[in-house]
Design an enzyme around this catalytic site. Structure first.
Site, PDB file in Angstrom:
ATOM      1  N   GLY A   1      -7.515  12.505   3.363  1.00  0.00           N
ATOM      2  CA  GLY A   1      -8.604  12.350   2.414  1.00  0.00           C
ATOM      3  C   GLY A   1      -8.721  10.883   2.057  1.00  0.00           C
ATOM      4  O   GLY A   1      -7.982  10.050   2.583  1.00  0.00           O
ATOM      5  N   SER A   2      -9.657  10.557   1.171  1.00  0.00           N
ATOM      6  CA  SER A   2      -9.823   9.144   0.788  1.00  0.00           C
ATOM      7  C   SER A   2     -10.792   9.023  -0.372  1.00  0.00           C
ATOM      8  O   SER A   2     -11.620   9.903  -0.606  1.00  0.00           O
ATOM      9  CB  SER A   2     -10.369   8.305   1.957  1.00  0.00           C
ATOM     10  N   ASN A   3     -10.705   7.890  -1.069  1.00  0.00           N
ATOM     11  CA  ASN A   3     -11.728   7.449  -2.013  1.00  0.00           C
ATOM     12  C   ASN A   3     -12.264   6.102  -1.549  1.00  0.00           C
ATOM     13  O   ASN A   3     -11.501   5.273  -1.038  1.00  0.00           O
ATOM     14  CB  ASN A   3     -11.153   7.247  -3.422  1.00  0.00           C
TER      15      ASN A   3
END
Length: 713
Positions: free
Chosen positions: A157-159
């Site tokens: 995942g990531s922001n």
């Protein structure tokens, strides 16, 4: 990184069983990659002209990196006990790096379904088809922890936050890159600065054995990536010929599956063989949890958009060489090689950019309507955003766009993008909301969903951004700087707590139950954050995990017209809430853990003979600083993925970048290295390191040293 690099190369060479250990997992891996080697997939891709094949610069870079790794191995003895003296530590070749490129391209498609492809085998005569189908909710729960089909983002995942000139306090722009990648294994990041005099100067982080900067900045552009919601594949449902499970029909014509046998080496000179079954759509796979079971009536083939694609070798360098957001957009349109991510970027003229320009199968609404006719299709679409197509009709192949670089993929005009002067943000939510003021809609379902909640983590991000732009978050005057971006990230706020904690406390106290009185007080006093000293985060995490196992009793539902406002307002007196809290109290007391235990007491990263407390919390809680953990029997949390390479970069003006970053798990995996835990300790203390970029900055480092490595051409 010698051990991990050698491990990756051994995987790509299909030699894990012989050189590391003969296990079922290693045999499956070896069969999968031996098939790729036997088919000469990568050598064939290398023969293609640009952009389908690598550019001259990329070819030279790959050759140089292979030579550099070999020169290092020749000059240094391996001290890491993980691989010291092991036979699999050997010189590498450029082909190993090309295979690594190809492996990374498959990360969100065939590579994710490696075991399902290897495990596919014709059914026995008694394996009749089952016509009783489970609900979408049941299938969703079965797929919850799948790295690609799941909804928890507990593996990848990531922001990403990009702020333009209208959102900064001074200067031109600010970027936060925050990929959530594993803390161990082949998906670890490593920090790198790549220069080719007069051609390339870029710094940031790369995935191991990738001779590029995947996330970083140069003199004019800073960018990051987040995992996209688009699918890189479509399974095709095959109608089998009765009594012949390896024959299927297309437009009434019977076809034989191609049987491809591969052989791998085992210890002691022994060998093992396996047969793959291939169709015109792709290899057959078997994934019962996703309803893709090979029985006497149907089989399922995986059509993978990245299986015959090598443009990613040019796409990542395209980011490295970009001089503006416009350049990034042009590079994406020219190459279309981004395998599975969104792009979030800023430039030194104040532009902020979001796009999902990743390689995506061309499946439009008309094709879905014509070809998603299996009774399993709506269940899979609802449960995992999987589009199941009819493999008995040739007309169900992917469509073609006139502006697409290759056949079968969506062209640039059909892909969502947004360029602004204030901000864009993505936290693995749909492209639909990159900025609430400008929803993106009208795109193909295979890219993602529109009109759906962005999720708690993305909502936390949007809330923090809006508060920062107003200056209402307690971090000083409004507008972003590198420092305020860092403070925002490390605020360790918990969206589920901000939305529901007070309701839970009110419901808990209204119950009047003595056994919950202490829990009421702990949650009432908790600051709602996941700092090391936070007392209440652990109790809340166990409670929220219990509550999520059922239906969360929100009283304010999601409203697409107000995408960041709901769901909200939890019913704290609902029996489900009190039952989840009771179970959490029982759990902690059974483990002799105080209900007000500090998070840093239990959430720690083991490093040699010590352990380091780690801030942050889980994605389902709505935490921006995501730390996914394995919880042991005693209640301790061991991080295994989450915030990894965290970069804050800004431009003061044209050609004036400034950046600071952290690698949460540190650069080295070698316990003997001084860099084995140094950045992990900084992460624990929320301290940042400068990203030295110019020669003046680099030479000013007190530990500066340089070594020239050369090799005959």
């Amino acid at each position: 990184q010698t051990c991990e690099l050698s491990d990756i190369v051994t995987t790509l060479r299909a030699q894990r069983s012989r050189l590391i250990a003969d296990t079922a997992d290693n045999e499956a891996s070896d069969f999968f990659y031996q098939r790729i080697k036997d088919e000469k997939t990568v050598p064939k891709l290398l023969e293609r002209p640009y952009p389908e094949g690598p550019s001259k610069l990329v070819r030279q870079t790959v050759t140089g990196m292979a030579a550099g790794v070999n020169a290092y191995l020749a000059r240094h003895k391996v001290s890491d006990p993980t691989c010291k003296g092991k036979a699999y530590v050997r010189k590498i070749t450029p082909m190993d790096l090309w295979l690594r490129f190809y492996q990374l391209g498959l990360r969100a498609s065939s590579g994710n379904f490696l075991h399902e492809i290897v495990n596919a085998a014709p059914p026995g005569a008694a394996t009749a088809a089952s016509h009783r189908l489970p609900s979408a909710g049941t299938v969703r729960r079965q797929l919850r922890h799948d790295p690609v089909l799941g909804d928890t983002h507990d593996q990848l995942g990531s922001n990403g936050v990009a702020v333009g000139s209208k959102g900064v306090r001074d200067g031109k722009s600010v970027l936060l890159g925050n990929p959530h990648f594993p803390w161990q294994g082949s998906d670890r990041w490593y920090e790198v600065h790549m220069t080719i005099p007069g051609k390339l100067d870029v710094t940031g982080a790369a995935l191991q054995l990738a001779p590029v900067v995947n996330i970083g900045f140069n003199h004019h552009v800073a960018w990051t990536h987040t995992i996209s919601t688009a699918r890189r594949f479509t399974p095709y449902e095959l109608k089998l010929v009765p009594g012949h499970p390896t024959q299927y029909s297309v437009d009434g014509k019977v076809r034989d599956m191609v049987k491809r046998a591969v052989t791998i080496g085992l210890p002691g000179g022994k060998t093992a063989s396996h047969t793959f079954y291939e169709t015109i759509w792709g290899p057959v796979l078997s994934y019962p949890g996703a309803l893709l079971t090979w029985d006497t009536e149907h089989a399922y083939a995986l059509a993978d958009v990245n299986a015959d694609e090598f443009r990613l070798t040019n796409q990542w360098p395209g980011y490295d060489l970009a001089r503006s957001v416009k350049d990034i957009r042009k590079s994406n349109a020219r190459v279309q090689g981004n395998p599975w991510t969104n792009t979030i970027a800023v430039d030194d003229t104040g532009h902020a950019y979001y796009a999902d320009e990743s390689v995506t199968p061309n499946v439009d609404a008309k094709l879905m309507q014509r070809c998603s006719n299996s009774p399993k299709a709506p269940i899979l679409l609802s449960a995992g955003s999987v589009i199941l197509l009819d493999g008995s009709r040739a007309s169900c192949k992917w469509g073609n766009d006139s502006d697409a670089v290759a056949k079968g993929i969506i062209g640039p005009k059909g892909q969502p993008r947004l360029e602004r002067r204030d901000y864009v943000e993505n936290s693995n939510n749909s492209y639909w909301i990159a900025n609430p003021a400008h929803p993106l809609d009208g795109y193909a379902r295979i890219i993602g969903q529109e009109g759906v909640t962005p999720g708690l983590r993305a909502r936390m991000g949007f809330q923090m951004i809006r508060e920062r732009l107003k200056g209402s978050d307690g971090l000083g005057p409004k507008g972003f700087t590198v420092r305020t971006m860092q403070k925002m990230f490390f605020s360790d706020r918990n969206q589920s707590a901000e939305l529901a904690r007070q309701s839970v406390v009110d419901g808990c106290r209204a119950s009047g139950r003595p056994d919950l009185a202490e829990a009421c007080d702990v949650l009432a006093k908790w600051n709602g954050r996941a700092d090391l000293a936070s007392r209440g985060e652990v109790l809340w995490r166990v409670f929220w995990t219990n509550l999520r196992a059922g239906t969360i009793p929100w009283t304010q539902p999601f409203d697409p017209s107000k995408p960041l406002a709901g769901p909200a307002k939890l019913n704290g007196s609902d029996p489900a809430v009190l039952n989840a809290l009771t179970a959490a109290v029982t759990d902690l007391r059974a483990k002799n853990i105080p209900l007000n235990v500090a998070l840093g007491t239990l959430q720690r990263e083991p490093r040699g003979t010590t352990s380091i407390p780690v801030p942050g919390c889980e994605d389902p809680e709505g935490c921006f600083n995501v730390i996914s953990t394995n919880r042991d029997a005693s209640g301790h949390y061991d991080p295994y993925t989450g915030s990894s390479f965290i970069m804050t970069a800004a431009f003061a003006g044209k050609g004036k970048p400034h950046a600071e970053a952290l690698l949460s798990y540190s650069q080295s995996e070698n316990p003997a290295s001084k860099h084995y835990a140094d950045q992990t300790k900084l992460f624990s203390r929320k301290q940042w390191l400068p990203m030295r970029f110019t020669q003046k900055q680099i030479k000013a480092d007190p530990q500066y040293a340089h070594m020239v490595v050369s090799q005959k051409r």
